[in-house]
Design a protein around this motif. Structure first.
Motif, PDB file in Angstrom:
ATOM      1  N   THR A 150     -92.716 -23.562  76.796  1.00  0.00           N
ATOM      2  CA  THR A 150     -93.107 -24.236  78.037  1.00  0.00           C
ATOM      3  C   THR A 150     -92.588 -23.477  79.245  1.00  0.00           C
ATOM      4  O   THR A 150     -93.310 -23.269  80.215  1.00  0.00           O
ATOM      5  CB  THR A 150     -92.596 -25.691  78.054  1.00  0.00           C
ATOM      6  OG1 THR A 150     -93.165 -26.380  76.946  1.00  0.00           O
ATOM      7  CG2 THR A 150     -92.981 -26.397  79.329  1.00  0.00           C
ATOM      8  N   ASP A 151     -91.329 -23.030  79.198  1.00  0.00           N
ATOM      9  CA  ASP A 151     -90.781 -22.263  80.317  1.00  0.00           C
ATOM     10  C   ASP A 151     -91.560 -20.967  80.521  1.00  0.00           C
ATOM     11  O   ASP A 151     -91.807 -20.567  81.655  1.00  0.00           O
ATOM     12  CB  ASP A 151     -89.308 -21.943  80.083  1.00  0.00           C
ATOM     13  CG  ASP A 151     -88.403 -23.144  80.301  1.00  0.00           C
ATOM     14  OD1 ASP A 151     -88.852 -24.141  80.907  1.00  0.00           O
ATOM     15  OD2 ASP A 151     -87.251 -23.081  79.869  1.00  0.00           O
ATOM     16  N   ALA A 152     -91.946 -20.320  79.442  1.00  0.00           N
ATOM     17  CA  ALA A 152     -92.726 -19.084  79.545  1.00  0.00           C
ATOM     18  C   ALA A 152     -94.079 -19.358  80.194  1.00  0.00           C
ATOM     19  O   ALA A 152     -94.549 -18.577  81.025  1.00  0.00           O
ATOM     20  CB  ALA A 152     -92.906 -18.456  78.173  1.00  0.00           C
ATOM     21  N   LEU A 153     -94.700 -20.481  79.849  1.00  0.00           N
ATOM     22  CA  LEU A 153     -95.987 -20.829  80.446  1.00  0.00           C
ATOM     23  C   LEU A 153     -95.839 -21.212  81.912  1.00  0.00           C
ATOM     24  O   LEU A 153     -96.697 -20.877  82.736  1.00  0.00           O
ATOM     25  CB  LEU A 153     -96.654 -21.957  79.659  1.00  0.00           C
ATOM     26  CG  LEU A 153     -97.160 -21.547  78.275  1.00  0.00           C
ATOM     27  CD1 LEU A 153     -97.598 -22.776  77.482  1.00  0.00           C
ATOM     28  CD2 LEU A 153     -98.282 -20.541  78.375  1.00  0.00           C
ATOM     29  N   VAL A 154     -94.760 -21.896  82.256  1.00  0.00           N
ATOM     30  CA  VAL A 154     -94.506 -22.208  83.673  1.00  0.00           C
ATOM     31  C   VAL A 154     -94.355 -20.907  84.448  1.00  0.00           C
ATOM     32  O   VAL A 154     -94.910 -20.749  85.539  1.00  0.00           O
ATOM     33  CB  VAL A 154     -93.263 -23.116  83.835  1.00  0.00           C
ATOM     34  CG1 VAL A 154     -92.867 -23.221  85.300  1.00  0.00           C
ATOM     35  CG2 VAL A 154     -93.525 -24.501  83.254  1.00  0.00           C
ATOM     36  N   LEU A 155     -93.635 -19.956  83.888  1.00  0.00           N
ATOM     37  CA  LEU A 155     -93.468 -18.655  84.532  1.00  0.00           C
ATOM     38  C   LEU A 155     -94.826 -17.975  84.723  1.00  0.00           C
ATOM     39  O   LEU A 155     -95.116 -17.435  85.792  1.00  0.00           O
ATOM     40  CB  LEU A 155     -92.524 -17.781  83.703  1.00  0.00           C
ATOM     41  CG  LEU A 155     -92.208 -16.399  84.254  1.00  0.00           C
ATOM     42  CD1 LEU A 155     -91.561 -16.466  85.628  1.00  0.00           C
ATOM     43  CD2 LEU A 155     -91.292 -15.663  83.281  1.00  0.00           C
ATOM     44  N   ASP A 156     -95.675 -18.016  83.709  1.00  0.00           N
ATOM     45  CA  ASP A 156     -97.020 -17.433  83.822  1.00  0.00           C
ATOM     46  C   ASP A 156     -97.830 -18.110  84.921  1.00  0.00           C
ATOM     47  O   ASP A 156     -98.512 -17.438  85.703  1.00  0.00           O
ATOM     48  CB  ASP A 156     -97.773 -17.544  82.497  1.00  0.00           C
ATOM     49  CG  ASP A 156     -97.258 -16.602  81.429  1.00  0.00           C
ATOM     50  OD1 ASP A 156     -96.488 -15.664  81.744  1.00  0.00           O
ATOM     51  OD2 ASP A 156     -97.616 -16.811  80.252  1.00  0.00           O
ATOM     52  N   LEU A 157     -97.766 -19.439  84.989  1.00  0.00           N
ATOM     53  CA  LEU A 157     -98.494 -20.176  86.025  1.00  0.00           C
ATOM     54  C   LEU A 157     -98.008 -19.783  87.418  1.00  0.00           C
ATOM     55  O   LEU A 157     -98.809 -19.477  88.306  1.00  0.00           O
ATOM     56  CB  LEU A 157     -98.330 -21.690  85.829  1.00  0.00           C
ATOM     57  CG  LEU A 157     -98.797 -22.575  86.992  1.00  0.00           C
ATOM     58  CD1 LEU A 157    -100.291 -22.436  87.230  1.00  0.00           C
ATOM     59  CD2 LEU A 157     -98.424 -24.026  86.753  1.00  0.00           C
ATOM     60  N   VAL A 158     -96.703 -19.762  87.618  1.00  0.00           N
ATOM     61  CA  VAL A 158     -96.146 -19.431  88.935  1.00  0.00           C
ATOM     62  C   VAL A 158     -96.527 -17.996  89.314  1.00  0.00           C
ATOM     63  O   VAL A 158     -96.919 -17.725  90.461  1.00  0.00           O
ATOM     64  CB  VAL A 158     -94.619 -19.645  88.962  1.00  0.00           C
ATOM     65  CG1 VAL A 158     -94.036 -19.201  90.294  1.00  0.00           C
ATOM     66  CG2 VAL A 158     -94.283 -21.116  88.695  1.00  0.00           C
ATOM     67  N   GLU A 159     -96.460 -17.091  88.371  1.00  0.00           N
ATOM     68  CA  GLU A 159     -96.835 -15.700  88.642  1.00  0.00           C
ATOM     69  C   GLU A 159     -98.318 -15.600  89.008  1.00  0.00           C
ATOM     70  O   GLU A 159     -98.697 -14.879  89.931  1.00  0.00           O
ATOM     71  CB  GLU A 159     -96.539 -14.833  87.422  1.00  0.00           C
ATOM     72  CG  GLU A 159     -96.861 -13.369  87.640  1.00  0.00           C
ATOM     73  CD  GLU A 159     -96.556 -12.529  86.434  1.00  0.00           C
ATOM     74  OE1 GLU A 159     -96.103 -11.393  86.618  1.00  0.00           O
ATOM     75  OE2 GLU A 159     -96.783 -12.992  85.287  1.00  0.00           O
ATOM     76  N   TRP A 160     -99.172 -16.324  88.311  1.00  0.00           N
ATOM     77  CA  TRP A 160    -100.610 -16.327  88.588  1.00  0.00           C
ATOM     78  C   TRP A 160    -100.886 -16.814  90.006  1.00  0.00           C
ATOM     79  O   TRP A 160    -101.687 -16.224  90.737  1.00  0.00           O
ATOM     80  CB  TRP A 160    -101.305 -17.193  87.539  1.00  0.00           C
ATOM     81  CG  TRP A 160    -102.779 -17.329  87.672  1.00  0.00           C
ATOM     82  CD1 TRP A 160    -103.720 -16.361  87.491  1.00  0.00           C
ATOM     83  CD2 TRP A 160    -103.498 -18.520  87.998  1.00  0.00           C
ATOM     84  NE1 TRP A 160    -104.973 -16.881  87.676  1.00  0.00           N
ATOM     85  CE2 TRP A 160    -104.866 -18.198  87.983  1.00  0.00           C
ATOM     86  CE3 TRP A 160    -103.111 -19.831  88.278  1.00  0.00           C
ATOM     87  CZ2 TRP A 160    -105.853 -19.141  88.254  1.00  0.00           C
ATOM     88  CZ3 TRP A 160    -104.091 -20.769  88.537  1.00  0.00           C
ATOM     89  CH2 TRP A 160    -105.438 -20.427  88.530  1.00  0.00           C
ATOM     90  N   ILE A 161    -100.214 -17.871  90.416  1.00  0.00           N
ATOM     91  CA  ILE A 161    -100.403 -18.410  91.770  1.00  0.00           C
ATOM     92  C   ILE A 161     -99.802 -17.478  92.811  1.00  0.00           C
ATOM     93  O   ILE A 161    -100.329 -17.343  93.908  1.00  0.00           O
ATOM     94  CB  ILE A 161     -99.823 -19.834  91.875  1.00  0.00           C
ATOM     95  CG1 ILE A 161    -100.640 -20.779  90.993  1.00  0.00           C
ATOM     96  CG2 ILE A 161     -99.811 -20.319  93.320  1.00  0.00           C
ATOM     97  CD1 ILE A 161    -100.035 -22.146  90.815  1.00  0.00           C
TER      98      ILE A 161
END
Length: 78
Positions: free
Chosen positions: A5-16
Motif C-alpha cells: 500500500t505504501d508503495a502504491l501511495v508513493l506511485d500515486l503521489v509521484e504520478w500527480i
C-alpha cells in the motif's frame, strides 16, 4: 516502506507530481473495489495530495508533505 500500500501511495503521489491531474481522472485511475487498497484515501489522509478548485474544475496537486514524501524516497525530481 511498510507494505505494498505504501508503495502504491508513493506511485500515486509521484504520478500527480508530474503534473496536476483532474480529480475525475485521478479517481477513475486509482479507485479500487478492494477495501484493503485505499490508495487515494491514504494519500489524502496523510496530506500528500489535495484537491484544488481551478477554472477547469477540481485538480489534484501534490502538497508540501507529498514533496517531502517523494524526496524521502528518492522520487522528487523538480
Amino acid at each position: 516502506m511498510h507494505d505494498a500500500t505504501d508503495a502504491l501511495v508513493l506511485d500515486l503521489v509521484e504520478w500527480i507530481a508530474r503534473e496536476p491531474r483532474p480529480y475525475a481522472e485521478v479517481i477513475e485511475t486509482w479507485r479500487t473495489s478492494c477495501p484493503r487498497l485505499t490508495i487515494w484515501e491514504d494519500a489524502v489522509d496523510r496530506g500528500y495530495v489535495a484537491r484544488r478548485p481551478t477554472v477547469e474544475g477540481l485538480r489534484v496537486t501534490v502538497t508540501e508533505g507529498g514533496e517531502q514524501f517523494l524526496r524521502a524516497h528518492g522520487r522528487w525530481t523538480h
